[in-house]
Design a protein around this motif. Structure first.
Motif, PDB file in Angstrom:
ATOM      1  N   PHE A 162      18.303  62.785 -72.834  1.00 53.04           N
ATOM      2  CA  PHE A 162      19.572  62.519 -72.161  1.00 53.04           C
ATOM      3  C   PHE A 162      19.668  63.311 -70.856  1.00 53.04           C
ATOM      4  CE2 PHE A 162      24.165  63.327 -71.608  1.00 53.04           C
ATOM      5  CZ  PHE A 162      24.576  62.008 -71.443  1.00 53.04           C
ATOM      6  N   VAL A 163      19.301  64.584 -70.897  1.00 54.97           N
ATOM      7  CA  VAL A 163      19.339  65.414 -69.691  1.00 54.97           C
ATOM      8  C   VAL A 163      18.347  64.888 -68.661  1.00 54.97           C
ATOM      9  CG1 VAL A 163      18.804  67.726 -68.812  1.00 54.97           C
ATOM     10  CG2 VAL A 163      20.220  67.459 -70.838  1.00 54.97           C
ATOM     11  N   ALA A 164      17.170  64.451 -69.090  1.00 51.81           N
ATOM     12  CA  ALA A 164      16.184  63.905 -68.156  1.00 51.81           C
ATOM     13  C   ALA A 164      16.716  62.646 -67.483  1.00 51.81           C
ATOM     14  CB  ALA A 164      14.869  63.609 -68.894  1.00 51.81           C
ATOM     15  N   ILE A 165      17.375  61.787 -68.254  1.00 49.67           N
ATOM     16  CA  ILE A 165      17.952  60.565 -67.663  1.00 49.67           C
ATOM     17  C   ILE A 165      19.046  60.923 -66.661  1.00 49.67           C
ATOM     18  CG2 ILE A 165      19.382  58.552 -68.197  1.00 49.67           C
ATOM     19  CD1 ILE A 165      17.699  58.241 -70.742  1.00 49.67           C
ATOM     20  N   LEU A 166      19.900  61.901 -67.002  1.00 48.47           N
ATOM     21  CA  LEU A 166      20.944  62.320 -66.060  1.00 48.47           C
ATOM     22  C   LEU A 166      20.344  62.891 -64.778  1.00 48.47           C
ATOM     23  CD1 LEU A 166      23.635  63.991 -68.349  1.00 48.47           C
ATOM     24  CD2 LEU A 166      23.786  61.822 -67.122  1.00 48.47           C
ATOM     25  N   LEU A 167      19.296  63.693 -64.917  1.00 44.28           N
ATOM     26  CA  LEU A 167      18.645  64.251 -63.723  1.00 44.28           C
ATOM     27  C   LEU A 167      18.024  63.148 -62.873  1.00 44.28           C
ATOM     28  CD1 LEU A 167      16.985  67.491 -65.132  1.00 44.28           C
ATOM     29  CD2 LEU A 167      18.904  67.320 -63.550  1.00 44.28           C
ATOM     30  N   LEU A 168      17.395  62.170 -63.505  1.00 43.06           N
ATOM     31  CA  LEU A 168      16.811  61.067 -62.743  1.00 43.06           C
ATOM     32  C   LEU A 168      17.886  60.249 -62.043  1.00 43.06           C
ATOM     33  CD1 LEU A 168      13.982  59.856 -65.143  1.00 43.06           C
ATOM     34  CD2 LEU A 168      13.733  60.997 -62.923  1.00 43.06           C
ATOM     35  N   MET A 169      19.005  60.040 -62.711  1.00 46.00           N
ATOM     36  CA  MET A 169      20.111  59.305 -62.087  1.00 46.00           C
ATOM     37  C   MET A 169      20.679  60.085 -60.903  1.00 46.00           C
ATOM     38  SD  MET A 169      21.999  57.699 -65.433  1.00 46.00           S
ATOM     39  CE  MET A 169      23.448  57.227 -64.517  1.00 46.00           C
ATOM     40  N   ALA A 170      20.822  61.393 -61.065  1.00 49.42           N
ATOM     41  CA  ALA A 170      21.334  62.232 -59.957  1.00 49.42           C
ATOM     42  C   ALA A 170      20.349  62.222 -58.802  1.00 49.42           C
ATOM     43  CB  ALA A 170      21.580  63.642 -60.457  1.00 49.42           C
ATOM     44  N   LEU A 171      19.065  62.328 -59.107  1.00 50.82           N
ATOM     45  CA  LEU A 171      18.044  62.296 -58.064  1.00 50.82           C
ATOM     46  C   LEU A 171      18.036  60.944 -57.355  1.00 50.82           C
ATOM     47  CD1 LEU A 171      15.719  63.873 -56.758  1.00 50.82           C
ATOM     48  CD2 LEU A 171      14.209  62.832 -58.441  1.00 50.82           C
ATOM     49  N   ALA A 172      18.197  59.879 -58.093  1.00 45.27           N
ATOM     50  CA  ALA A 172      18.219  58.539 -57.483  1.00 45.27           C
ATOM     51  C   ALA A 172      19.433  58.359 -56.587  1.00 45.27           C
ATOM     52  CB  ALA A 172      18.187  57.469 -58.575  1.00 45.27           C
ATOM     53  N   SER A 173      20.573  58.907 -56.990  1.00 45.03           N
ATOM     54  CA  SER A 173      21.776  58.751 -56.160  1.00 45.03           C
ATOM     55  C   SER A 173      21.702  59.609 -54.898  1.00 45.03           C
ATOM     56  CB  SER A 173      23.023  59.097 -56.974  1.00 45.03           C
ATOM     57  OG  SER A 173      23.061  60.469 -57.249  1.00 45.03           O
ATOM     58  N   VAL A 174      21.024  60.740 -54.967  1.00 44.93           N
ATOM     59  CA  VAL A 174      20.886  61.615 -53.794  1.00 44.93           C
ATOM     60  C   VAL A 174      19.879  61.041 -52.813  1.00 44.93           C
ATOM     61  CG1 VAL A 174      20.064  63.884 -53.061  1.00 44.93           C
ATOM     62  CG2 VAL A 174      21.597  63.699 -54.988  1.00 44.93           C
ATOM     63  N   THR A 175      18.806  60.481 -53.310  1.00 38.58           N
ATOM     64  CA  THR A 175      17.740  59.998 -52.424  1.00 38.58           C
ATOM     65  C   THR A 175      17.914  58.533 -52.023  1.00 38.58           C
ATOM     66  OG1 THR A 175      16.360  59.405 -54.310  1.00 38.58           O
ATOM     67  CG2 THR A 175      16.083  61.627 -53.366  1.00 38.58           C
ATOM     68  N   ALA A 176      18.891  57.854 -52.558  1.00 40.44           N
ATOM     69  CA  ALA A 176      19.113  56.450 -52.221  1.00 40.44           C
ATOM     70  C   ALA A 176      19.601  56.341 -50.780  1.00 40.44           C
ATOM     71  CB  ALA A 176      20.108  55.820 -53.186  1.00 40.44           C
ATOM     72  N   PRO A 177      19.144  55.312 -50.070  1.00 36.51           N
ATOM     73  CA  PRO A 177      19.635  55.147 -48.690  1.00 36.51           C
ATOM     74  C   PRO A 177      21.115  54.736 -48.728  1.00 36.51           C
ATOM     75  CG  PRO A 177      18.194  53.320 -49.330  1.00 36.51           C
ATOM     76  CD  PRO A 177      18.168  54.328 -50.436  1.00 36.51           C
ATOM     77  N   PRO A 178      21.851  55.145 -47.704  1.00 35.41           N
ATOM     78  CA  PRO A 178      23.268  54.801 -47.686  1.00 35.41           C
ATOM     79  C   PRO A 178      23.472  53.303 -47.558  1.00 35.41           C
ATOM     80  CG  PRO A 178      22.628  55.861 -45.631  1.00 35.41           C
ATOM     81  CD  PRO A 178      21.438  55.908 -46.538  1.00 35.41           C
ATOM     82  N   ALA A 179      24.510  52.833 -48.223  1.00 34.50           N
ATOM     83  CA  ALA A 179      24.843  51.404 -48.165  1.00 34.50           C
ATOM     84  C   ALA A 179      25.482  51.100 -46.830  1.00 34.50           C
ATOM     85  CB  ALA A 179      25.770  51.038 -49.302  1.00 34.50           C
ATOM     86  N   VAL A 180      25.103  50.003 -46.232  1.00 37.21           N
ATOM     87  CA  VAL A 180      25.655  49.626 -44.918  1.00 37.21           C
ATOM     88  C   VAL A 180      26.711  48.586 -45.077  1.00 37.21           C
ATOM     89  CG1 VAL A 180      25.126  48.679 -42.667  1.00 37.21           C
ATOM     90  CG2 VAL A 180      23.501  50.159 -43.813  1.00 37.21           C
TER      91      VAL A 180
END
Length: 180
Positions: A162-180
């Motif tokens: 569960f913690v690994a999934i949360l970390l991956l989700m947080a990492l994905a949201s931080v590194t995702a390009p901004p929506a235009v």
């Protein structure tokens, strides 16, 4: 404090004190000697799962009967669940599979699921030559302790996942390009 793979002497002594009354009460609730282990082993496993906390309450917090009180609460809760399962309201995992069987064919083989603790039990206490095998307190304590050990190990794996999934989700949201 980590749980070891073998029960401590205090837990074995606790099981020795409570095993016979627990078996009698389980037979009364379940209605038969052959099915009593469906209840009392789960109760002992729940106590083993919380044993470190119960010992802390006894030694540091002065609650001498913490394990006895917890045993009573768990037995009442498990007994209630057993009654609900007997009424057909509590067992959601029950699945019925209908297989046609013709009298001229041999019956299909039964599937028997055996836990690791039951497979280890003959190694803990030598088998007696009697037709009825009644495990002693040390064996019952070891079986319940092993079930608790496996339960805590599975919980730990679920928490880490569960913690690994949360970390991956947080990492994905931080590194995702901004929506235009």
């Amino acid at each position: 404090m980590r749980m070891t793979s073998e029960p401590p002497a205090e837990y074995v002594a606790f099981v020795s004190r409570h095993l016979e009354p627990l078996r009698r009460d389980s037979v009364r609730v379940v209605g038969g000697e052959e099915d009593a282990d469906c209840l009392y082993v789960d109760v002992l496993t729940d106590v083993a799962t919380r044993w470190n906390w119960l010992e802390l309450q006894r030694t540091r917090l002065g609650h001498q009967d913490a394990a006895d009180d917890f045993l009573g609460r768990v037995f009442a809760r498990r007994s209630e669940r057993f009654y609900l399962a007997e009424d057909g309201f509590g067992d959601d995992d029950l699945q019925i599979q209908v297989t046609p069987w013709y009298p001229d064919e041999p019956p299909p083989p039964r599937r028997v699921y055996v836990s690791t603790a039951v497979r280890l039990a003959p190694m803990l206490v030598p088998r007696r030559r009697s037709s009825v095998f009644v495990a002693g307190p040390a064996c019952e304590a070891a079986i319940a302790w092993w079930h608790a050990y496996e339960t805590l190990r599975r919980r730990r794996l679920v928490y880490v996942g569960f913690v690994a999934i949360l970390l991956l989700m947080a990492l994905a949201s931080v590194t995702a390009p901004p929506a235009v």
